[in-house]
Design an enzyme around this catalytic site. Sequence first.
Site, PDB file in Angstrom:
ATOM      1  N   ARG A   1      95.759   3.323 -58.661  1.00 48.08           N
ATOM      2  CA  ARG A   1      95.717   2.136 -57.797  1.00 48.08           C
ATOM      3  C   ARG A   1      96.693   1.124 -58.383  1.00 48.08           C
ATOM      4  O   ARG A   1      96.721   0.909 -59.598  1.00 48.08           O
ATOM      5  CB  ARG A   1      94.319   1.540 -57.745  1.00 48.08           C
ATOM      6  CG  ARG A   1      94.337   0.124 -57.164  1.00 48.08           C
ATOM      7  CD  ARG A   1      92.973  -0.428 -56.929  1.00 48.08           C
ATOM      8  NE  ARG A   1      92.330   0.213 -55.789  1.00 48.08           N
ATOM      9  CZ  ARG A   1      91.257  -0.289 -55.181  1.00 48.08           C
ATOM     10  NH1 ARG A   1      90.710  -1.401 -55.588  1.00 48.08           N
ATOM     11  NH2 ARG A   1      90.715   0.341 -54.155  1.00 48.08           N
TER      12      ARG A   1
ATOM     13  N   LYS B   1     103.162  -3.128 -73.457  1.00 49.43           N
ATOM     14  CA  LYS B   1     104.327  -3.169 -74.354  1.00 49.43           C
ATOM     15  C   LYS B   1     105.621  -2.904 -73.585  1.00 49.43           C
ATOM     16  O   LYS B   1     106.693  -2.827 -74.163  1.00 49.43           O
ATOM     17  CB  LYS B   1     104.171  -2.120 -75.453  1.00 49.43           C
ATOM     18  CG  LYS B   1     102.916  -2.308 -76.302  1.00 49.43           C
ATOM     19  CD  LYS B   1     102.782  -1.174 -77.315  1.00 49.43           C
ATOM     20  CE  LYS B   1     101.427  -1.247 -78.007  1.00 49.43           C
ATOM     21  NZ  LYS B   1     101.068   0.024 -78.650  1.00 49.43           N
TER      22      LYS B   1
ATOM     23  N   HIS C   1      95.321   3.102 -48.247  1.00 49.98           N
ATOM     24  CA  HIS C   1      94.191   3.440 -49.106  1.00 49.98           C
ATOM     25  C   HIS C   1      93.591   4.703 -48.481  1.00 49.98           C
ATOM     26  O   HIS C   1      92.552   4.653 -47.821  1.00 49.98           O
ATOM     27  CB  HIS C   1      93.198   2.273 -49.082  1.00 49.98           C
ATOM     28  CG  HIS C   1      92.114   2.347 -50.098  1.00 49.98           C
ATOM     29  ND1 HIS C   1      91.824   3.478 -50.824  1.00 49.98           N
ATOM     30  CD2 HIS C   1      91.217   1.410 -50.501  1.00 49.98           C
ATOM     31  CE1 HIS C   1      90.798   3.230 -51.622  1.00 49.98           C
ATOM     32  NE2 HIS C   1      90.411   1.979 -51.449  1.00 49.98           N
TER      33      HIS C   1
ATOM     34  N   ARG D   1      84.072  -0.429 -56.910  1.00 55.44           N
ATOM     35  CA  ARG D   1      83.471   0.662 -56.131  1.00 55.44           C
ATOM     36  C   ARG D   1      84.369   1.876 -56.004  1.00 55.44           C
ATOM     37  O   ARG D   1      83.896   3.000 -56.162  1.00 55.44           O
ATOM     38  CB  ARG D   1      82.941   0.196 -54.784  1.00 55.44           C
ATOM     39  CG  ARG D   1      83.949  -0.358 -53.823  1.00 55.44           C
ATOM     40  CD  ARG D   1      83.447  -1.559 -53.087  1.00 55.44           C
ATOM     41  NE  ARG D   1      83.362  -2.697 -53.961  1.00 55.44           N
ATOM     42  CZ  ARG D   1      82.242  -3.336 -54.261  1.00 55.44           C
ATOM     43  NH1 ARG D   1      81.111  -2.961 -53.752  1.00 55.44           N
ATOM     44  NH2 ARG D   1      82.269  -4.369 -55.065  1.00 55.44           N
ATOM     45  N   THR D   2      85.651   1.689 -55.731  1.00 55.93           N
ATOM     46  CA  THR D   2      86.515   2.865 -55.606  1.00 55.93           C
ATOM     47  C   THR D   2      86.609   3.572 -56.959  1.00 55.93           C
ATOM     48  O   THR D   2      86.534   4.801 -57.044  1.00 55.93           O
ATOM     49  CB  THR D   2      87.924   2.457 -55.110  1.00 55.93           C
ATOM     50  OG1 THR D   2      87.775   1.766 -53.864  1.00 55.93           O
ATOM     51  CG2 THR D   2      88.803   3.662 -54.896  1.00 55.93           C
TER      52      THR D   2
HETATM   53  C1  NCD Z   1      89.299  -2.189 -50.371  1.00 53.58           C
HETATM   54  C2  NCD Z   1      90.619  -2.200 -51.094  1.00 53.58           C
HETATM   55  O1  NCD Z   1      90.664  -2.225 -52.317  1.00 53.58           O
HETATM   56  O2  NCD Z   1      91.600  -2.130 -50.401  1.00 53.58           O
HETATM   57  N1  NCD Z   1      88.188  -2.004 -51.170  1.00 53.58           N
HETATM   58  C3  NCD Z   1      87.818  -0.809 -51.617  1.00 53.58           C
HETATM   59  O3  NCD Z   1      88.589   0.078 -51.831  1.00 53.58           O
HETATM   60  N2  NCD Z   1      86.513  -0.621 -51.779  1.00 53.58           N
HETATM   61  C4  NCD Z   1      89.114  -3.342 -49.511  1.00 53.58           C
HETATM   62  C5  NCD Z   1      89.238  -4.704 -50.102  1.00 53.58           C
HETATM   63  O4  NCD Z   1      89.559  -4.887 -51.252  1.00 53.58           O
HETATM   64  O5  NCD Z   1      89.013  -5.625 -49.320  1.00 53.58           O
END
Ligand code: NCD
Length: 321
Positions: A116, A95, A145, A65-66
């Site tokens: 991320r 590598k 986040h 989703r992100t």
């Molecule tokens: C969150 C994350 O990755 O920290 N999810 C997200 O960004 N949609 C929360 C989670 O993974 O529980």
Amino acid sequence: MAISHKINGNFKHKDIISLDQFSPSDLLTLFRHTKKMGVIAKNAKPSKILAGSIITLLFYEPSSRTFGSFSAAIKQLGGQTIEIQNPQEFSSVSKGETLEDTIRVFEAYSDGIVIRHASMGTAQAAADAAESVPIINAGDGIREHPTQGLLDLYTIYEKFKRLNNLTGVLAGDLLNGRTTHSLIRGLSLYKGNTLYLLSPKSLRLSRQDFNDFLKRGITLIEIDSEKNIPKDAQFWYWTRIQKERFKTKEEYEKVKNTFIVTPDLLKKYAQTNMILMHPLPRVGEITTDVDSDPRAVYLRSEIRNGMYIRMALIALTLGKL
Ligand code: NCD
């Protein structure tokens, strides 16, 4: 860019690493643009705000989703993306390429990098390595986040028209949940907020985070039973237990699904005008028969706001607004 500076009224070319960079007035600026992005996203006519811009999405940790939300946000504004998931498996990173080199490479190809990573501090390390393009933290280990925190603050603001004098319940894995860490930082910028923290004892905020947050003036009350949920909370923010952060499966099994939102729990403890939030993915901690309750915003405004806030944030950091 070397140091992640305070926004201080100017988003252009700033890295976005932490909620700590924002002031209430920066948040209002962002929210003003976010509201407009909601209109742009619904518009059939394509926006050209990011025309000619390319953003790299570099996701070392699984995300749907992100990742999708950033990708859609950029495309909604007419920008393009380089999308890389799991570079540790599929690219030069496998590598042995260093993070610094990877960042320098994608800096040459694009106008911004969203990253991320499973390790705390990686977004800042990327920002240190990049010479000229903004870095946006899409989750660095258990630390923060920020874009999720921002969209959560926006969702609360949209509903209650304020971010002060609120009572909320944060539940689940507060030790490892980076979204709650960002949300608490954000709510600490305002006066009069009280958060009830509901989690198994072993998944409470680290004492260091707890004390650090308290110093900011927010009231934090740790509870370990649903019975202690205040009936006047404006929002509940439920989260999953972060399975991937546990050393063993047994440790995870012991605490999973400790607190579950059901229609009955809402009936007992939630007021009619509250909202029930969740950053998603959920893995059983809110039963699906809660979804049709109008107070459940996690698959409604909260998820849409994620795209709008990322549209606004990227356009602002690239100096396009
Ligand atoms: C969150 C994350 O990755 O920290 N999810 C997200 O960004 N949609 C929360 C989670 O993974 O529980």
